[in-house]
Design a protein around this motif. Sequence first.
Motif, short mmCIF file in Angstrom:
data_model
loop_
_atom_site.label_atom_id
_atom_site.label_comp_id
_atom_site.label_asym_id
_atom_site.label_seq_id
_atom_site.Cartn_x
_atom_site.Cartn_y
_atom_site.Cartn_z
N LEU A 1 0.82 -1.20 0.00
CA LEU A 1 0.00 0.00 0.00
C LEU A 1 0.86 1.27 0.00
CD1 LEU A 1 -2.86 1.24 0.22
CD2 LEU A 1 -2.65 0.98 2.67
N PHE A 2 1.77 1.36 0.98
CA PHE A 2 2.67 2.52 1.04
C PHE A 2 4.13 2.06 1.06
CE2 PHE A 2 -1.20 4.35 3.02
CZ PHE A 2 -1.41 5.36 2.11
N ALA A 3 4.43 1.04 0.29
CA ALA A 3 5.81 0.54 0.20
C ALA A 3 6.71 1.67 -0.31
CB ALA A 3 5.88 -0.66 -0.74
N PRO A 4 7.99 1.63 0.02
CA PRO A 4 8.90 2.71 -0.39
C PRO A 4 8.90 2.98 -1.90
CG PRO A 4 9.97 1.31 1.22
CD PRO A 4 8.66 0.64 0.87
N ASN A 5 8.62 1.98 -2.71
CA ASN A 5 8.66 2.17 -4.16
C ASN A 5 7.27 2.30 -4.79
OD1 ASN A 5 7.91 -0.44 -3.68
ND2 ASN A 5 9.26 -1.35 -5.22
N CYS A 6 6.21 2.47 -3.98
CA CYS A 6 4.86 2.56 -4.55
C CYS A 6 4.65 3.94 -5.20
CB CYS A 6 3.79 2.29 -3.50
SG CYS A 6 3.45 3.68 -2.41
N THR A 7 3.65 4.03 -6.05
CA THR A 7 3.42 5.26 -6.82
C THR A 7 2.97 6.43 -5.94
OG1 THR A 7 1.15 4.57 -7.28
CG2 THR A 7 2.84 4.01 -8.92
N PHE A 8 2.40 6.17 -4.77
CA PHE A 8 1.90 7.26 -3.91
C PHE A 8 2.98 8.31 -3.64
CE2 PHE A 8 1.47 9.21 0.27
CZ PHE A 8 0.21 9.78 0.18
N TRP A 9 4.17 7.88 -3.30
CA TRP A 9 5.23 8.82 -2.90
C TRP A 9 5.65 9.72 -4.06
CZ3 TRP A 9 4.46 8.74 1.88
CH2 TRP A 9 4.23 7.56 2.56
N GLU B 1 3.73 10.32 -6.91
CA GLU B 1 2.57 11.09 -7.35
C GLU B 1 2.22 12.23 -6.39
OE1 GLU B 1 -0.57 8.32 -8.07
OE2 GLU B 1 0.43 7.46 -9.83
N SER B 2 2.51 12.05 -5.11
CA SER B 2 2.21 13.10 -4.13
C SER B 2 3.38 14.06 -3.92
CB SER B 2 1.81 12.48 -2.79
OG SER B 2 2.90 11.77 -2.23
N ASP B 3 4.51 13.82 -4.60
CA ASP B 3 5.70 14.65 -4.48
C ASP B 3 6.15 14.74 -3.02
OD1 ASP B 3 7.79 16.17 -5.47
OD2 ASP B 3 6.67 18.05 -5.32
N TYR B 4 6.09 13.61 -2.34
CA TYR B 4 6.36 13.54 -0.90
C TYR B 4 7.73 14.11 -0.51
CZ TYR B 4 6.83 11.46 3.77
OH TYR B 4 7.01 11.26 5.11
N LYS B 5 8.76 13.83 -1.29
CA LYS B 5 10.13 14.24 -0.91
C LYS B 5 10.31 15.75 -0.84
CE LYS B 5 12.67 10.19 -2.34
NZ LYS B 5 13.72 9.64 -3.20
N SER B 6 9.62 16.50 -1.69
CA SER B 6 9.86 17.94 -1.74
C SER B 6 8.69 18.78 -1.25
CB SER B 6 10.22 18.35 -3.16
OG SER B 6 9.15 18.08 -4.03
N ARG B 7 7.59 18.17 -0.94
CA ARG B 7 6.38 18.93 -0.63
C ARG B 7 6.28 19.37 0.83
NH1 ARG B 7 0.50 16.63 -2.33
NH2 ARG B 7 -0.65 18.46 -1.72
N GLY B 8 6.90 18.67 1.72
CA GLY B 8 6.76 19.00 3.13
C GLY B 8 5.46 18.44 3.70
#
Length: 131
Positions: free
Chosen positions: A1-9, A11-18
């Motif tokens: 569901l939220f694996a490190p390589n899943c599309t969620f991260w 698609e949500s721009d998790y690394k740079s979005r804060g």
Amino acid sequence: LFAPNCTFWNESDYKSRGYYSFWMDLPTLTNTESNGDNIAKDNVEFSPQNAVEDVIYNHLLPLVQDELGPDVSRNIVGAEWWAHTRPTSANLGHQLHFDTDEAHLKQTKTISHPIVSSVLYITGGKNGSKN
């Protein structure tokens, strides 16, 4: 569901979005049937849009309704959710805090807390590993 390589991260721009979260509007509920199904006023159809919303609507919300009773449950209008990921070795967790409606605080200068807060940890195994 939220694996490190899943599309969620990605698609949500998790690394740079804060920090960010998602809001899920809920139909106004009258009560819960004996089989655990939520009953929406005016027979409003509601369909969760993803696995997290399914957990909120079909599992957490009925528990909350049963615990708080119909008078308080009628005041539930939605749910805020978010997901975080951390490297297994980091063990940082999430900073201790009180959930607060920040938009309400900014507009009215008064503090408003949710009726219920909950944390669901999803891991791939012991300590987040595959084993």
